[in-house]
Design a protein around this motif. Sequence first.
Motif, PDB file in Angstrom:
ATOM      1  N   ASP A 162     -14.339 -51.182 -10.880  1.00  0.00           N
ATOM      2  CA  ASP A 162     -14.884 -49.865 -10.994  1.00  0.00           C
ATOM      3  C   ASP A 162     -16.147 -49.637 -10.064  1.00  0.00           C
TER       4      ASP A 162
ATOM      5  N   ALA B 190     -12.366 -47.792  -5.068  1.00  0.00           N
ATOM      6  CA  ALA B 190     -10.922 -47.849  -4.829  1.00  0.00           C
ATOM      7  C   ALA B 190     -10.534 -47.638  -3.336  1.00  0.00           C
TER       8      ALA B 190
ATOM      9  N   ALA C 230     -10.792 -48.448 -11.421  1.00  0.00           N
ATOM     10  CA  ALA C 230     -11.372 -47.510 -12.076  1.00  0.00           C
ATOM     11  C   ALA C 230     -11.176 -47.637 -13.503  1.00  0.00           C
TER      12      ALA C 230
HETATM   13  N1  SAM Z   1      -9.451 -46.460 -16.645  1.00  0.00           N
HETATM   14  C1  SAM Z   1     -10.231 -46.123 -17.853  1.00  0.00           C
HETATM   15  C2  SAM Z   1      -9.766 -45.695 -18.904  1.00  0.00           C
HETATM   16  O1  SAM Z   1      -8.514 -45.309 -18.937  1.00  0.00           O
HETATM   17  O2  SAM Z   1     -10.175 -45.368 -20.215  1.00  0.00           O
HETATM   18  C3  SAM Z   1     -11.475 -45.401 -17.396  1.00  0.00           C
HETATM   19  C4  SAM Z   1     -11.139 -43.909 -16.621  1.00  0.00           C
HETATM   20  S1  SAM Z   1     -12.743 -42.940 -16.217  1.00  0.00           S
HETATM   21  C5  SAM Z   1     -12.096 -41.191 -16.816  1.00  0.00           C
HETATM   22  C6  SAM Z   1     -12.835 -42.933 -14.709  1.00  0.00           C
HETATM   23  C7  SAM Z   1     -13.416 -44.208 -13.956  1.00  0.00           C
HETATM   24  O3  SAM Z   1     -13.048 -43.956 -12.546  1.00  0.00           O
HETATM   25  C8  SAM Z   1     -14.750 -44.263 -14.158  1.00  0.00           C
HETATM   26  O4  SAM Z   1     -15.237 -45.278 -14.782  1.00  0.00           O
HETATM   27  C9  SAM Z   1     -15.281 -44.248 -12.663  1.00  0.00           C
HETATM   28  O5  SAM Z   1     -16.476 -44.924 -12.607  1.00  0.00           O
HETATM   29  C10 SAM Z   1     -14.388 -44.827 -11.942  1.00  0.00           C
HETATM   30  N2  SAM Z   1     -14.341 -44.354 -10.508  1.00  0.00           N
HETATM   31  C11 SAM Z   1     -14.596 -43.103 -10.102  1.00  0.00           C
HETATM   32  N3  SAM Z   1     -14.409 -43.011  -8.584  1.00  0.00           N
HETATM   33  C12 SAM Z   1     -14.195 -44.389  -8.241  1.00  0.00           C
HETATM   34  C13 SAM Z   1     -13.707 -44.938  -7.006  1.00  0.00           C
HETATM   35  N4  SAM Z   1     -13.874 -44.340  -5.826  1.00  0.00           N
HETATM   36  N5  SAM Z   1     -13.536 -46.152  -7.122  1.00  0.00           N
HETATM   37  C14 SAM Z   1     -13.471 -46.919  -8.347  1.00  0.00           C
HETATM   38  N6  SAM Z   1     -13.601 -46.313  -9.490  1.00  0.00           N
HETATM   39  C15 SAM Z   1     -13.904 -45.121  -9.306  1.00  0.00           C
END
Ligand code: SAM
Length: 243
Positions: free
Chosen positions: A87, A116, A63
Amino acid sequence: THFGYKTVKTEEKQAMVADVFHSVAAKYDIMNDLMSFGVHRVWKKYTIEMSGVRVGNKVLDIAGGTGDLTKAFSKRVGPNGQVILADINESMLRVGRDKLADSGVAGNLEVVQANAEVLPFPNDFFDVVTIAFGLRNVTDKDKALAEMHRVLKPGGRLLVLEFSKPKNELLSKAYDLYSFKALPLMGKLVTQDADSYQYLAESIRKHPDQETLKGMMLNAGFARVSFHNLTGGIVAMHRGVKA
Ligand code: SAM
């Protein structure tokens, strides 16, 4: 539910989360700085320090979005290390890839689109796995934690950085006001998208508190699970070790 936001069914959640991050991707970094007054940089720095990462390590930033942690890790592990930015959302990854290319950190970096809940990596592979402000968006958090445990080497560490429960009543009230009133307004002004930031506030409120998340990590098989409150518990950093 409070503040008029509709409750969504579990099976609809993934689609909604996808819409939210497609919509905010281009302005994601600037919004992070605005909404947290830049403090997200301090939370992330702390997470990296607590990971115990070393030269040559393999790191997964799940993510990872626009790649803040990935970028810092790639400097830490050096040319013989490996950092994977993963991601589920291609818009976030596109912004992340451009940012990493511009910053000149390359060679030890890979970008992978992955959920994830189903990580496309072998067992016992990574020294460090991080998920920052990502877990609350995942539909099946227990499944995701089990996957993170699986891909870690014995002795490897998981760091979960996430919004949590403010420790003090006054801070909690102020924070509620801020996130349900100011955040959607800022979102509207900067991104013309108030709904995404309303979702953000809602998802923070629904996320398990410090002790609950600690219990979930223990359930997933992690040992020596501890957490550290940051900014009065607005954010918590949980750490667990694969035994
Ligand atoms: N880690 C980065 C940061 O701290 O700036 C990004 C955080 S952002 C608030 C949340 C991220 O989680 C998004 O890019 C979204 O696409 C990703 N995400 C949401 N559900 C997910 C999943 N099931 N598996 C992987 N990534 C996911």
